[in-house]
Design an enzyme around this catalytic site. Sequence first.
Site, PDB file in Angstrom:
ATOM      1  N   ASP A  14     -20.401  53.911   0.643  1.00  0.00           N
ATOM      2  CA  ASP A  14     -20.678  55.281   0.151  1.00  0.00           C
ATOM      3  C   ASP A  14     -20.176  56.348   1.117  1.00  0.00           C
ATOM      4  O   ASP A  14     -19.590  57.344   0.707  1.00  0.00           O
ATOM      5  CB  ASP A  14     -22.151  55.484  -0.252  1.00  0.00           C
ATOM      6  CG  ASP A  14     -23.181  55.319   0.852  1.00  0.00           C
ATOM      7  OD1 ASP A  14     -22.820  54.875   1.966  1.00  0.00           O
ATOM      8  OD2 ASP A  14     -24.362  55.639   0.595  1.00  0.00           O
ATOM      9  N   ASP A  16     -28.450  56.139  -2.119  1.00  0.00           N
ATOM     10  CA  ASP A  16     -29.874  55.916  -2.391  1.00  0.00           C
ATOM     11  C   ASP A  16     -30.469  57.064  -3.205  1.00  0.00           C
ATOM     12  O   ASP A  16     -31.144  56.857  -4.216  1.00  0.00           O
ATOM     13  CB  ASP A  16     -30.653  55.772  -1.073  1.00  0.00           C
ATOM     14  CG  ASP A  16     -30.080  54.685  -0.180  1.00  0.00           C
ATOM     15  OD1 ASP A  16     -29.293  53.858  -0.677  1.00  0.00           O
ATOM     16  OD2 ASP A  16     -30.412  54.674   1.021  1.00  0.00           O
TER      17      ASP A  16
HETATM   18  C1  GLA Z   1     -28.372  52.777   3.600  1.00  0.00           C
HETATM   19  C2  GLA Z   1     -27.875  54.194   3.408  1.00  0.00           C
HETATM   20  C3  GLA Z   1     -26.898  54.271   2.231  1.00  0.00           C
HETATM   21  C4  GLA Z   1     -25.781  53.229   2.377  1.00  0.00           C
HETATM   22  C5  GLA Z   1     -26.372  51.860   2.690  1.00  0.00           C
HETATM   23  C6  GLA Z   1     -25.309  50.843   3.006  1.00  0.00           C
HETATM   24  O1  GLA Z   1     -29.127  52.371   2.495  1.00  0.00           O
HETATM   25  O2  GLA Z   1     -28.960  55.055   3.158  1.00  0.00           O
HETATM   26  O3  GLA Z   1     -26.359  55.568   2.143  1.00  0.00           O
HETATM   27  O4  GLA Z   1     -24.844  53.623   3.339  1.00  0.00           O
HETATM   28  O5  GLA Z   1     -27.263  51.899   3.787  1.00  0.00           O
HETATM   29  O6  GLA Z   1     -24.559  50.572   1.873  1.00  0.00           O
END
Ligand code: GLA
Length: 387
Positions: A37, A172
């Site tokens: 992301d 997320d």
């Molecule tokens: C955490 C971060 C997300 C993403 C994941 C890895 O959940 O909050 O933004 O980078 O790690 O994919």
Amino acid sequence: MIDAARIHTKFVSRFSQTPTMIVRAPGRVNLIGEHTDYNDGFVLPAAIDRATFIAASPRTDRRVRVVAADLNEEDEFGIDQIERSGMRPWSNYIRGMIKSLLAAGHVINGADMVVASSVPRGAGLSSSAALEVATGYVFQLFHNLNILGEELALMAQATENHFVGVNCGIMDQFIVTLGQANHALLIDCRDLNYQAVPLPASTSVVICDSHIERTLAGSAYNQRRAECDQAVELLKSHIPGIKALRDVTSDQLQVYGHVLAPVVRQRARHVISENERVIAGVNTLQAGNVAEFGRLMNASHASLRDDYAVSIPEMDALVASAQRVSGCYGSRLTGAGFGGCTVSLVANDSVEHFRHEVAAAYLASIGRSATIYVTHAADGVSRVRPE
Ligand code: GLA
């Protein structure tokens, strides 16, 4: 497990009145597309059927009183001068979200709130994003604010980045806001376009919590981000116009990878191959080829373990035991890594066998109990009451 009736009761017993509103915001699990992301890439998460509930009533004195029912703690603050709380770290998600709403120019007032959640905290299922988004949504509904889902997600991410101090990407907060029942979302983290991808009805999404705290997660996460940025800087002079690893193909990395230090090249290889796996994965799901999707999940785990180096032996053990169960199509770590949860796609009629096998193998090899949740893809943030 917390639900609308229970949070209603908690609100009444604390504030001696019925709440004006109850909202819920789910946790999330990412099926494939890890650490992509923040590289402007693709992810395929789903919201899950565990959620954070907030019961709330508006106030007119610009004060917020909030009870964390799960912790038996309470916090109170004025909305015109919001500072970080050292005593009540959980309150920072709420404080920060209110601050983000105000910073975006929204006119709001105070509230009485009770928060409770069935999203396990610290397990990598986005309990913090759920709390931020639920908080924002309460104020959005109270004051009839014109906020699109994408904007709410961005405000929650800004809260995390600038107030809480976690340098996360958008995945997320986005899925917690915009998730759709029975679907995963393919999200393009560059332009935030998204597409709902139906999950096969014959399978279940099974989450295994390793119960290993993600202690290294913060520092290693920032280090990985820096390595990705470094890869882009160095590749730029050879591949004109690239802005992020999203713009680089596996073939290009083959040709120009020698300009990168070996570790940086491995990090880039994970991100680039993972983006390709997400797109391939969506195509296979749409073609009904669950077995191939599972294979891509397994490849994702191997890449996270070997190239991105964010797995730990406990998660490798969980994944390996899951992959051995017949009826399990694929399994991988989900979220940032260094502990937390794995996600597996399992044929419905193999779920009970899977539970038993994986729990027993984890106990035998690691000496710990794993908690296993069979989840269903749920809707993003919503109002529960009034209906
Ligand atoms: C955490 C971060 C997300 C993403 C994941 C890895 O959940 O909050 O933004 O980078 O790690 O994919």
